[in-house]
Write an enzyme that holds these catalytic residues in place. Structure first.
Site, PDB file in Angstrom:
ATOM      1  N   HIS A   1      38.763  40.991  42.390  1.00 43.19           N
ATOM      2  CA  HIS A   1      39.204  40.052  43.433  1.00 43.19           C
ATOM      3  C   HIS A   1      38.059  39.653  44.362  1.00 43.19           C
ATOM      4  O   HIS A   1      38.294  39.239  45.506  1.00 43.19           O
ATOM      5  CB  HIS A   1      40.354  40.628  44.291  1.00 43.19           C
ATOM      6  CG  HIS A   1      41.702  40.455  43.663  1.00 43.19           C
ATOM      7  ND1 HIS A   1      42.722  41.354  43.853  1.00 43.19           N
ATOM      8  CD2 HIS A   1      42.212  39.496  42.860  1.00 43.19           C
ATOM      9  CE1 HIS A   1      43.791  40.955  43.186  1.00 43.19           C
ATOM     10  NE2 HIS A   1      43.491  39.833  42.558  1.00 43.19           N
TER      11      HIS A   1
ATOM     12  N   GLU B   1      40.455  31.453  46.028  1.00 42.42           N
ATOM     13  CA  GLU B   1      39.401  31.860  45.095  1.00 42.42           C
ATOM     14  C   GLU B   1      38.699  30.655  44.486  1.00 42.42           C
ATOM     15  O   GLU B   1      37.497  30.665  44.242  1.00 42.42           O
ATOM     16  CB  GLU B   1      40.013  32.731  43.985  1.00 42.42           C
ATOM     17  CG  GLU B   1      40.426  34.092  44.495  1.00 42.42           C
ATOM     18  CD  GLU B   1      41.520  34.758  43.690  1.00 42.42           C
ATOM     19  OE1 GLU B   1      42.639  34.199  43.628  1.00 42.42           O
ATOM     20  OE2 GLU B   1      41.278  35.832  43.136  1.00 42.42           O
TER      21      GLU B   1
ATOM     22  N   ARG C   1      35.811  31.181  36.596  1.00 41.53           N
ATOM     23  CA  ARG C   1      36.075  32.520  37.095  1.00 41.53           C
ATOM     24  C   ARG C   1      35.752  33.493  35.964  1.00 41.53           C
ATOM     25  O   ARG C   1      36.240  33.340  34.848  1.00 41.53           O
ATOM     26  CB  ARG C   1      37.546  32.647  37.462  1.00 41.53           C
ATOM     27  CG  ARG C   1      37.854  34.024  37.946  1.00 41.53           C
ATOM     28  CD  ARG C   1      39.301  34.211  38.195  1.00 41.53           C
ATOM     29  NE  ARG C   1      39.499  35.527  38.802  1.00 41.53           N
ATOM     30  CZ  ARG C   1      40.677  35.990  39.110  1.00 41.53           C
ATOM     31  NH1 ARG C   1      41.746  35.269  38.919  1.00 41.53           N
ATOM     32  NH2 ARG C   1      40.788  37.184  39.643  1.00 41.53           N
TER      33      ARG C   1
END
Ligand code: ADP
Length: 393
Positions: free
Chosen positions: A178, A377, A90
């Protein structure tokens, strides 16, 4: 077992997930957390097949706490006969230049490091994860997936601050975060929404510890509540959300606060925690009968409602409201308060369905659909890492 490791490296924690690659598809098999990275690191791993959660001994042979942490994960994979075929990271920031997930190499890492000033509390740690993995396995296939890339389709006007041009050119503008969550939720639209609105005008509310909203049309982001940094927009667990910038000037002048103190105040001491004086956790606030806890909850919902107004203007209409993340998926009273603000627009909540945590929670008369769609995610990162691995074979 062959697996993809998904890593979300922060300043004091590393969250990770192991996706087993079975039948040509990554499937989440374990989730893990290394907590208190700089104090007394602790690693826990949950087996999603059995539900067992175990504390795992840390491997203390790196030259820094981060190296220890990564070595501990890599050793655990090895001890459990898990063959690492790729790692997906990420990454908070790709700025306006990176519009999709990328394969990592020295050149890309160098570029990502130039973005550190845009996200000093996240980006350096995200990059550290990849660098340490490369130090151990120089040939490992590694991918970076960005919180910003989903929002690179947003309207320029929605992204600009009214600052002198040189600052805008330097990159001081709204980016949106996000994105990995929004990408996942948008992928799920077909499974939840009526076919005629799948490509319609939709506001997705990611309400978790961090909280953001996005206006989505044709499955693309048009505008978002956040931000140059992750402190803009909605009220969050410990972050202020939008605030008159002069408050910072006031703190500097009247309270003699410097960079570190102001940073701590707006990122760590404010939001639900600051207003309630009790907790950043919505569950605690909903369970409390304190006046300030109620005020924090009310302010949180009010700010979400304000953004429903702004984003429905961006969309020039509204087909659906979608709730996701910890609060959005679980807190029926919060959904009820927010939807009450949108009743005049024709959004009518079915309180029985809402209290039962169903996924379709509007009444049959509602002009606007209201849904809960769980996010993931890590699944977005695993999916993109697997796709890029196939393309680069
Ligand atoms: P993160 O941003 O850390 O991923 P999450 O999406 O897990 O955050 O959301 C955490 C938030 O969700 C916390 O405020 C927590 O209190 C809230 N939450 C989780 N479950 C519930 C629940 N059943 N009722 C109310 N709030 C909840």
């Amino acid at each position: 077992m062959q697996a993809i490791l998904v890593i979300n490296a922060g300043s004091s924690t590393i969250k990770f997930a192991v996706f087993a690659v079975e039948h040509n598809e990554p499937k989440k098999r374990y989730t893990g957390l290394i907590d208190k990275l700089l104090l007394e690191p602790q690693m826990s791993i949950k087996d999603l097949k059995t539900g067992d959660k175990k504390l795992i001994a840390m491997y203390q042979q790196g030259e820094s706490p981060y190296a220890n942490a990564f070595n501990s994960i890599l050793h655990w994979l090895h001890d459990n006969n898990i063959e690492l075929i790729a790692a997906g990271h990420r990454m908070i920031h790709g700025a306006t230049k990176i519009t999709e997930s990328v394969v990592l190499n020295d050149e890309v890492i160098k570029f990502l490091e130039t973005l550190n000033p845009l996200a000093p509390l996240h980006q350096p740690y995200n990059i550290q994860g990849a660098k340490i993995a490369f130090a151990k396995y120089p040939k490992l296939f590694q991918v970076a997936c960005f919180d910003t890339s989903f929002h690179t389709t947003a309207r320029e006007l929605s992204q600009l601050f009214a600052l002198p041009k040189w600052l805008t050119e330097e990159g001081v503008r709204r980016y949106g975060f996000h994105g990995l969550s929004y990408a996942y939720v948008v992928d799920q639209f077909e499974n939840y929404l009526a076919p005629k609105i799948v490509d319609g005008k939709i506001i997705v509310m990611h309400l978790g510890n961090g909280a953001t909203m996005a206006a989505i049309e044709n499955r693309k982001s048009l505008a978002t509540s956040i931000g140059f940094s992750a402190v803009d927009g909605l009220i969050m667990g410990t972050r202020t959300g939008s605030m008159d910038p002069s408050v910072i000037l006031y703190l500097m002048k009247e309270h003699n606060m410097g960079y570190d103190e102001v940073t701590k105040l707006i990122y760590k001491d404010s939001g639900l925690l600051g207003v309630s004086g009790i907790s950043p956790d919505m569950r605690d606030l909903l369970a409390s009968d304190s006046k300030d806890a109620k005020l924090a909850v009310d302010l949180f919902c009010y700010r979400v409602a304000q953004w429903i107004g702004t984003l429905s203007m961006e969309l020039q209409g509204l087909d659906a409201l979608v709730f996701t993340a910890g609060i959005g998926e679980n807190a029926a009273p919060i959904r009820e308060k927010i939807c009450a603000y949108a009743k005049w627009m024709g959004a009518e909540l079915d309180t029985t369905k809402n209290n039962a945590n169903e996924s379709e929670i509007h009444t049959s008369n509602s002009k606007i659909a209201i849904h809960v769609i769980p996010t993931d995610e890590e699944a977005t990162i695993a999916k993109d890492t697997w796709r890029l691995l196939q393309q680069n074979k």
